[in-house]
Design a protein around this motif. Sequence first.
Motif, PDB file in Angstrom:
ATOM      1  N   LEU A 218      43.274  45.014  38.885  1.00 39.37           N
ATOM      2  CA  LEU A 218      44.484  45.710  38.459  1.00 39.37           C
ATOM      3  C   LEU A 218      44.728  45.305  37.013  1.00 39.37           C
ATOM      4  N   PHE A 219      44.848  46.293  36.153  1.00 41.07           N
ATOM      5  CA  PHE A 219      45.091  45.956  34.756  1.00 41.07           C
ATOM      6  C   PHE A 219      46.020  46.972  34.120  1.00 41.07           C
ATOM      7  N   GLY A 220      46.787  46.461  33.156  1.00 45.96           N
ATOM      8  CA  GLY A 220      47.737  47.283  32.439  1.00 45.96           C
ATOM      9  C   GLY A 220      47.267  47.519  31.021  1.00 45.96           C
ATOM     10  N   ILE A 221      47.366  48.774  30.589  1.00 43.33           N
ATOM     11  CA  ILE A 221      46.946  49.142  29.235  1.00 43.33           C
ATOM     12  C   ILE A 221      48.173  49.618  28.470  1.00 43.33           C
ATOM     13  N   TYR A 222      48.335  49.075  27.290  1.00 47.32           N
ATOM     14  CA  TYR A 222      49.406  49.479  26.397  1.00 47.32           C
ATOM     15  C   TYR A 222      48.815  49.661  25.004  1.00 47.32           C
ATOM     16  N   GLU A 223      49.003  50.829  24.436  1.00 50.07           N
ATOM     17  CA  GLU A 223      48.450  51.154  23.123  1.00 50.07           C
ATOM     18  C   GLU A 223      46.956  50.802  23.043  1.00 50.07           C
ATOM     19  N   ASP A 224      46.195  51.260  24.037  1.00 46.89           N
ATOM     20  CA  ASP A 224      44.740  51.092  24.117  1.00 46.89           C
ATOM     21  C   ASP A 224      44.289  49.633  24.217  1.00 46.89           C
ATOM     22  N   LYS A 225      45.174  48.760  24.664  1.00 47.54           N
ATOM     23  CA  LYS A 225      44.829  47.348  24.791  1.00 47.54           C
ATOM     24  C   LYS A 225      45.165  46.869  26.197  1.00 47.54           C
ATOM     25  N   VAL A 226      44.262  46.092  26.806  1.00 45.52           N
ATOM     26  CA  VAL A 226      44.556  45.471  28.097  1.00 45.52           C
ATOM     27  C   VAL A 226      45.550  44.344  27.843  1.00 45.52           C
ATOM     28  N   VAL A 227      46.749  44.476  28.434  1.00 44.89           N
ATOM     29  CA  VAL A 227      47.822  43.504  28.198  1.00 44.89           C
ATOM     30  C   VAL A 227      48.178  42.702  29.451  1.00 44.89           C
ATOM     31  N   ALA A 228      47.617  43.084  30.594  1.00 43.67           N
ATOM     32  CA  ALA A 228      47.907  42.378  31.840  1.00 43.67           C
ATOM     33  C   ALA A 228      46.757  42.599  32.811  1.00 43.67           C
ATOM     34  N   HIS A 229      46.573  41.630  33.702  1.00 45.34           N
ATOM     35  CA  HIS A 229      45.484  41.728  34.678  1.00 45.34           C
ATOM     36  C   HIS A 229      45.789  40.859  35.888  1.00 45.34           C
ATOM     37  N   ALA A 230      45.333  41.307  37.035  1.00 43.98           N
ATOM     38  CA  ALA A 230      45.304  40.502  38.258  1.00 43.98           C
ATOM     39  C   ALA A 230      44.143  41.005  39.090  1.00 43.98           C
ATOM     40  N   ARG A 231      43.535  40.092  39.817  1.00 45.50           N
ATOM     41  CA  ARG A 231      42.489  40.557  40.724  1.00 45.50           C
ATOM     42  C   ARG A 231      43.008  40.473  42.152  1.00 45.50           C
ATOM     43  N   LEU A 232      42.678  41.502  42.908  1.00 41.07           N
ATOM     44  CA  LEU A 232      43.115  41.633  44.285  1.00 41.07           C
ATOM     45  C   LEU A 232      41.917  41.361  45.185  1.00 41.07           C
ATOM     46  N   LEU A 233      42.097  40.426  46.100  1.00 36.16           N
ATOM     47  CA  LEU A 233      40.988  40.000  46.953  1.00 36.16           C
ATOM     48  C   LEU A 233      41.313  40.253  48.420  1.00 36.16           C
ATOM     49  N   SER A 234      40.347  40.797  49.123  1.00 32.30           N
ATOM     50  CA  SER A 234      40.527  41.060  50.548  1.00 32.30           C
ATOM     51  C   SER A 234      40.524  39.737  51.319  1.00 32.30           C
ATOM     52  N   PRO A 235      40.993  39.766  52.565  1.00 27.64           N
ATOM     53  CA  PRO A 235      41.010  38.542  53.367  1.00 27.64           C
ATOM     54  C   PRO A 235      39.624  37.910  53.466  1.00 27.64           C
ATOM     55  N   GLY A 236      39.623  36.577  53.456  1.00 27.45           N
ATOM     56  CA  GLY A 236      38.386  35.838  53.643  1.00 27.45           C
ATOM     57  C   GLY A 236      37.650  35.455  52.368  1.00 27.45           C
ATOM     58  N   ILE A 237      38.114  35.903  51.209  1.00 23.13           N
ATOM     59  CA  ILE A 237      37.426  35.555  49.957  1.00 23.13           C
ATOM     60  C   ILE A 237      37.989  34.264  49.374  1.00 23.13           C
ATOM     61  N   SER A 238      39.287  34.228  49.123  1.00 22.73           N
ATOM     62  CA  SER A 238      39.918  33.001  48.616  1.00 22.73           C
ATOM     63  C   SER A 238      40.698  32.283  49.710  1.00 22.73           C
ATOM     64  N   PHE A 239      41.307  33.062  50.595  1.00 18.75           N
ATOM     65  CA  PHE A 239      42.120  32.550  51.692  1.00 18.75           C
ATOM     66  C   PHE A 239      41.832  33.407  52.921  1.00 18.75           C
ATOM     67  N   PRO A 240      42.236  32.961  54.111  1.00 21.41           N
ATOM     68  CA  PRO A 240      42.069  33.812  55.289  1.00 21.41           C
ATOM     69  C   PRO A 240      42.799  35.152  55.132  1.00 21.41           C
ATOM     70  N   GLU A 241      43.903  35.150  54.356  1.00 20.67           N
ATOM     71  CA  GLU A 241      44.666  36.357  54.109  1.00 20.67           C
ATOM     72  C   GLU A 241      44.207  36.991  52.792  1.00 20.67           C
ATOM     73  N   ALA A 242      44.691  38.188  52.527  1.00 18.83           N
ATOM     74  CA  ALA A 242      44.457  38.815  51.226  1.00 18.83           C
ATOM     75  C   ALA A 242      45.087  37.923  50.157  1.00 18.83           C
ATOM     76  N   SER A 243      44.615  38.061  48.926  1.00 20.57           N
ATOM     77  CA  SER A 243      45.179  37.228  47.865  1.00 20.57           C
ATOM     78  C   SER A 243      45.182  37.958  46.528  1.00 20.57           C
ATOM     79  N   ILE A 244      46.007  37.420  45.657  1.00 15.03           N
ATOM     80  CA  ILE A 244      46.126  37.896  44.282  1.00 15.03           C
ATOM     81  C   ILE A 244      45.816  36.701  43.403  1.00 15.03           C
ATOM     82  N   GLY A 245      44.971  36.903  42.410  1.00 15.85           N
ATOM     83  CA  GLY A 245      44.625  35.792  41.538  1.00 15.85           C
ATOM     84  C   GLY A 245      44.408  36.237  40.111  1.00 15.85           C
ATOM     85  N   ARG A 246      44.199  35.239  39.247  1.00 16.09           N
ATOM     86  CA  ARG A 246      43.966  35.469  37.814  1.00 16.09           C
ATOM     87  C   ARG A 246      45.061  36.373  37.231  1.00 16.09           C
ATOM     88  N   VAL A 247      46.308  36.086  37.612  1.00 20.70           N
ATOM     89  CA  VAL A 247      47.460  36.854  37.143  1.00 20.70           C
ATOM     90  C   VAL A 247      47.742  36.443  35.701  1.00 20.70           C
TER      91      VAL A 247
END
Length: 148
Positions: free
Chosen positions: A50-79
């Motif tokens: 997930l990333f946000g673009i403002y004036e052709d520049k990436v200004v925000a990011h998060a990665r969304l992970l399905s269950p079992g990758i980082s935790f047993p539940e889904a997770s959000i990271g690298r916010v």
Amino acid sequence: MEVHWEIKPFAALTVDELYDILKLRSEIFVVEQNCVYLDLDGKDKKALHLFGIYEDKVVAHARLLSPGISFPEASIGRVVVDSNYRDKKWGHELMQNAIAGIATHFNETVITIGAQLYLKKFYESHGFVPISEMYLEDDIPHIEMKRG
């Protein structure tokens, strides 16, 4: 001032998008926080970005992970939000979109995160509650939090 939000799997990112995302993460997590660590941990290829673009520049990011990758539940990271735009409160939009993205793409409502401790109140404002004691990750205080 509006940010354009996109969610893409790793394989769908353009070379420029990937470069800009990794550059932003490096600027904040390595340079700003003065923390030498390996950002490329193998999870990016399994994540939705997930990333946000403002004036052709990436200004925000998060990665969304399905269950079992980082935790047993889904997770959000690298916010991360570009330090030049934090006064815009786009971090809140980023988290709202991340939570919605987890629900839409993974059909999950329970989300666990490993949050930097100084952001505890920020994540609490999005419905996360602490579920662990403080621990050090790369010499930075963290806490596990869960929503749902």
